[in-house]
Design a protein around this motif. Structure first.
Motif, PDB file in Angstrom:
ATOM      1  N   MET A 112       0.810  -1.224   0.000  1.00 41.70           N
ATOM      2  CA  MET A 112       0.000   0.000   0.000  1.00 41.70           C
ATOM      3  C   MET A 112       0.844   1.275   0.000  1.00 41.70           C
ATOM      4  O   MET A 112       0.341   2.345  -0.273  1.00 41.70           O
ATOM      5  CB  MET A 112      -0.906   0.027   1.226  1.00 41.70           C
ATOM      6  N   GLY A 113       2.112   1.182   0.342  1.00 43.64           N
ATOM      7  CA  GLY A 113       2.928   2.385   0.392  1.00 43.64           C
ATOM      8  C   GLY A 113       4.394   2.062   0.544  1.00 43.64           C
ATOM      9  O   GLY A 113       4.776   0.958   0.907  1.00 43.64           O
ATOM     10  N   ASP A 114       5.191   3.043   0.237  1.00 43.22           N
ATOM     11  CA  ASP A 114       6.643   2.903   0.354  1.00 43.22           C
ATOM     12  C   ASP A 114       7.171   4.046   1.204  1.00 43.22           C
ATOM     13  O   ASP A 114       6.604   5.138   1.233  1.00 43.22           O
ATOM     14  CB  ASP A 114       7.289   2.955  -1.043  1.00 43.22           C
ATOM     15  N   PHE A 115       8.291   3.804   1.883  1.00 43.57           N
ATOM     16  CA  PHE A 115       8.907   4.805   2.739  1.00 43.57           C
ATOM     17  C   PHE A 115      10.333   5.044   2.280  1.00 43.57           C
ATOM     18  O   PHE A 115      11.025   4.124   1.837  1.00 43.57           O
ATOM     19  CB  PHE A 115       8.878   4.358   4.208  1.00 43.57           C
ATOM     20  N   PHE A 116      10.781   6.292   2.425  1.00 46.89           N
ATOM     21  CA  PHE A 116      12.106   6.692   1.987  1.00 46.89           C
ATOM     22  C   PHE A 116      12.699   7.627   3.028  1.00 46.89           C
ATOM     23  O   PHE A 116      11.970   8.361   3.691  1.00 46.89           O
ATOM     24  CB  PHE A 116      12.031   7.457   0.652  1.00 46.89           C
ATOM     25  N   VAL A 117      14.017   7.624   3.147  1.00 46.32           N
ATOM     26  CA  VAL A 117      14.694   8.620   3.973  1.00 46.32           C
ATOM     27  C   VAL A 117      15.287   9.627   3.005  1.00 46.32           C
ATOM     28  O   VAL A 117      16.066   9.278   2.121  1.00 46.32           O
ATOM     29  CB  VAL A 117      15.793   7.977   4.846  1.00 46.32           C
ATOM     30  N   GLU A 118      14.862  10.880   3.142  1.00 45.25           N
ATOM     31  CA  GLU A 118      15.305  11.943   2.237  1.00 45.25           C
ATOM     32  C   GLU A 118      16.283  12.864   2.959  1.00 45.25           C
ATOM     33  O   GLU A 118      16.048  13.260   4.105  1.00 45.25           O
ATOM     34  CB  GLU A 118      14.114  12.774   1.735  1.00 45.25           C
ATOM     35  N   ASN A 119      17.364  13.207   2.279  1.00 47.07           N
ATOM     36  CA  ASN A 119      18.344  14.161   2.785  1.00 47.07           C
ATOM     37  C   ASN A 119      17.935  15.548   2.287  1.00 47.07           C
ATOM     38  O   ASN A 119      17.986  15.821   1.093  1.00 47.07           O
ATOM     39  CB  ASN A 119      19.744  13.797   2.286  1.00 47.07           C
ATOM     40  N   ILE A 120      17.496  16.408   3.217  1.00 43.02           N
ATOM     41  CA  ILE A 120      16.970  17.721   2.871  1.00 43.02           C
ATOM     42  C   ILE A 120      17.980  18.805   3.255  1.00 43.02           C
ATOM     43  O   ILE A 120      18.456  18.856   4.393  1.00 43.02           O
ATOM     44  CB  ILE A 120      15.638  17.999   3.614  1.00 43.02           C
ATOM     45  N   VAL A 121      18.317  19.663   2.288  1.00 44.45           N
ATOM     46  CA  VAL A 121      19.190  20.803   2.523  1.00 44.45           C
ATOM     47  C   VAL A 121      18.590  22.013   1.814  1.00 44.45           C
ATOM     48  O   VAL A 121      18.398  21.985   0.591  1.00 44.45           O
ATOM     49  CB  VAL A 121      20.634  20.551   2.005  1.00 44.45           C
ATOM     50  N   ASN A 122      18.283  23.060   2.586  1.00 43.12           N
ATOM     51  CA  ASN A 122      17.759  24.310   2.021  1.00 43.12           C
ATOM     52  C   ASN A 122      16.568  24.078   1.089  1.00 43.12           C
ATOM     53  O   ASN A 122      16.537  24.572  -0.037  1.00 43.12           O
ATOM     54  CB  ASN A 122      18.883  25.081   1.323  1.00 43.12           C
ATOM     55  N   LYS A 123      15.598  23.290   1.556  1.00 41.12           N
ATOM     56  CA  LYS A 123      14.375  22.962   0.812  1.00 41.12           C
ATOM     57  C   LYS A 123      14.662  22.277  -0.528  1.00 41.12           C
ATOM     58  O   LYS A 123      13.926  22.435  -1.499  1.00 41.12           O
ATOM     59  CB  LYS A 123      13.503  24.195   0.601  1.00 41.12           C
ATOM     60  N   THR A 124      15.743  21.513  -0.565  1.00 39.04           N
ATOM     61  CA  THR A 124      16.042  20.657  -1.720  1.00 39.04           C
ATOM     62  C   THR A 124      16.268  19.254  -1.192  1.00 39.04           C
ATOM     63  O   THR A 124      16.591  19.058  -0.019  1.00 39.04           O
ATOM     64  CB  THR A 124      17.302  21.119  -2.488  1.00 39.04           C
ATOM     65  N   TYR A 125      16.078  18.240  -2.044  1.00 42.11           N
ATOM     66  CA  TYR A 125      16.313  16.860  -1.643  1.00 42.11           C
ATOM     67  C   TYR A 125      17.368  16.259  -2.583  1.00 42.11           C
ATOM     68  O   TYR A 125      17.509  16.648  -3.727  1.00 42.11           O
ATOM     69  CB  TYR A 125      15.030  16.038  -1.671  1.00 42.11           C
ATOM     70  N   GLU A 126      18.112  15.312  -2.031  1.00 43.09           N
ATOM     71  CA  GLU A 126      19.214  14.712  -2.781  1.00 43.09           C
ATOM     72  C   GLU A 126      18.747  13.494  -3.560  1.00 43.09           C
ATOM     73  O   GLU A 126      18.087  12.613  -3.028  1.00 43.09           O
ATOM     74  CB  GLU A 126      20.322  14.295  -1.812  1.00 43.09           C
ATOM     75  N   ARG A 127      19.092  13.468  -4.842  1.00 48.14           N
ATOM     76  CA  ARG A 127      18.781  12.326  -5.689  1.00 48.14           C
ATOM     77  C   ARG A 127      20.007  12.060  -6.556  1.00 48.14           C
ATOM     78  O   ARG A 127      20.372  12.896  -7.376  1.00 48.14           O
ATOM     79  CB  ARG A 127      17.540  12.604  -6.547  1.00 48.14           C
ATOM     80  N   ASP A 128      20.648  10.926  -6.331  1.00 45.66           N
ATOM     81  CA  ASP A 128      21.848  10.534  -7.085  1.00 45.66           C
ATOM     82  C   ASP A 128      22.927  11.612  -7.024  1.00 45.66           C
ATOM     83  O   ASP A 128      23.556  11.939  -8.039  1.00 45.66           O
ATOM     84  CB  ASP A 128      21.492  10.217  -8.541  1.00 45.66           C
ATOM     85  N   GLY A 129      23.127  12.181  -5.844  1.00 46.12           N
ATOM     86  CA  GLY A 129      24.177  13.171  -5.644  1.00 46.12           C
ATOM     87  C   GLY A 129      23.835  14.575  -6.095  1.00 46.12           C
ATOM     88  O   GLY A 129      24.639  15.491  -5.957  1.00 46.12           O
TER      89      GLY A 129
ATOM     90  N   ALA B 283       9.994  10.056   4.384  1.00 43.70           N
ATOM     91  CA  ALA B 283       9.023  10.428   3.357  1.00 43.70           C
ATOM     92  C   ALA B 283       8.235   9.185   2.988  1.00 43.70           C
ATOM     93  O   ALA B 283       8.722   8.056   3.109  1.00 43.70           O
ATOM     94  CB  ALA B 283       9.731  10.995   2.132  1.00 43.70           C
ATOM     95  N   SER B 284       7.014   9.390   2.531  1.00 41.93           N
ATOM     96  CA  SER B 284       6.187   8.250   2.138  1.00 41.93           C
ATOM     97  C   SER B 284       5.487   8.541   0.829  1.00 41.93           C
ATOM     98  O   SER B 284       5.322   9.691   0.430  1.00 41.93           O
ATOM     99  CB  SER B 284       5.159   7.936   3.226  1.00 41.93           C
ATOM    100  N   ARG B 285       5.076   7.463   0.173  1.00 41.40           N
ATOM    101  CA  ARG B 285       4.322   7.580  -1.078  1.00 41.40           C
ATOM    102  C   ARG B 285       3.393   6.378  -1.162  1.00 41.40           C
ATOM    103  O   ARG B 285       3.797   5.247  -0.919  1.00 41.40           O
ATOM    104  CB  ARG B 285       5.266   7.575  -2.281  1.00 41.40           C
ATOM    105  N   LEU B 286       2.136   6.626  -1.508  1.00 39.86           N
ATOM    106  CA  LEU B 286       1.207   5.522  -1.732  1.00 39.86           C
ATOM    107  C   LEU B 286       1.583   4.818  -3.022  1.00 39.86           C
ATOM    108  O   LEU B 286       1.905   5.463  -4.021  1.00 39.86           O
ATOM    109  CB  LEU B 286      -0.229   6.022  -1.826  1.00 39.86           C
ATOM    110  N   SER B 287       1.544   3.500  -2.989  1.00 38.96           N
ATOM    111  CA  SER B 287       1.819   2.740  -4.197  1.00 38.96           C
ATOM    112  C   SER B 287       0.669   2.925  -5.167  1.00 38.96           C
ATOM    113  O   SER B 287      -0.494   2.857  -4.773  1.00 38.96           O
ATOM    114  CB  SER B 287       1.961   1.252  -3.878  1.00 38.96           C
ATOM    115  N   GLN B 288       0.980   3.154  -6.408  1.00 36.88           N
ATOM    116  CA  GLN B 288      -0.056   3.338  -7.412  1.00 36.88           C
ATOM    117  C   GLN B 288       0.252   2.454  -8.609  1.00 36.88           C
ATOM    118  O   GLN B 288       1.285   2.613  -9.234  1.00 36.88           O
ATOM    119  CB  GLN B 288      -0.119   4.790  -7.867  1.00 36.88           C
ATOM    120  N   PRO B 289      -0.629   1.517  -8.901  1.00 32.61           N
ATOM    121  CA  PRO B 289      -0.381   0.681 -10.067  1.00 32.61           C
ATOM    122  C   PRO B 289      -0.468   1.507 -11.343  1.00 32.61           C
ATOM    123  O   PRO B 289      -1.183   2.505 -11.396  1.00 32.61           O
ATOM    124  CB  PRO B 289      -1.498  -0.356 -10.021  1.00 32.61           C
TER     125      PRO B 289
END
Length: 177
Positions: free
Chosen positions: A65-82, A126-132
């Motif tokens: 029903m959902g997935d969870f993630f740990v997000e690295n937040i800096v100055n209202k930005t999030y890190e994705r692949d560096g 962070a969380s997100r509902l799974s959506q097929p």
């Protein structure tokens, strides 16, 4: 045998929720469709039921029903692949309360108290509902089940690969055939 009996257990936790099913019957003006079954509020179709030639039901497959993630937040930005990408800030007014949400491009909602003010730097859950994928097409196909005249027609209409993400579907020909 030509005399099937269908037992159905949608595996809904009766302790944690009230009975949400309601019975309904739909008859077409020309008499070609006589549909009887159950649905839940907000879903404009019969989920489990029968027509003259077909019985259909499901059992819930305990889908993700959902997935969870740990997000690295800096100055209202999030890190994705560096690389740091801007968060989307969304405001929602409910009555007199004004709530602020932060989301990533993937739809992950950052977990935080709505009254904390601006988002501080740090690591957030962070969380997100799974959506097929293609959910609209899958729901549309399920809504056509009452018009099938045989199990084969129903299987062609709604292949197991289409509904496997949701639940297992049971089909049977009724006594009237």
């Amino acid at each position: 045998s030509g005399m099937p009996i269908m037992g159905s257990d949608p595996h809904l936790d009766v302790v944690k929720q009230p009975n949400t099913f309601y019975e309904s019957q739909y008859k077409s003006h020309d008499g070609k469709v006589n549909l009887f079954g159950v649905s839940v509020p907000g879903i404009p179709m019969v989920l489990m039921g029968r027509t003259e030639p077909l019985l259909f039901s499901f059992t819930y497959g305990m889908m993700d029903m959902g997935d969870f993630f740990v997000e690295n937040i800096v100055n209202k930005t999030y890190e994705r692949d560096g690389i740091f990408l801007p968060l989307e800030e969304r405001h929602v007014n409910i009555g007199r309360a004004s709530l602020k949400f932060y989301e990533t491009a993937e739809g992950h909602v950052i977990d935080r108290s709505s009254d904390e003010g601006d988002l501080a730097d740090g690591r957030y859950l962070a969380s997100r509902l799974s959506q097929p994928t293609d959910a609209e097409d899958k729901c549309f196909r399920l809504s056509l089940l009452p018009f099938a005249k045989t199990v084969k027609e129903a299987q062609d209409l709604v292949p197991q690969s289409y509904i496997g993400e949701f639940f297992s579907l049971s089909l049977s020909l009724s006594l009237s055939l």
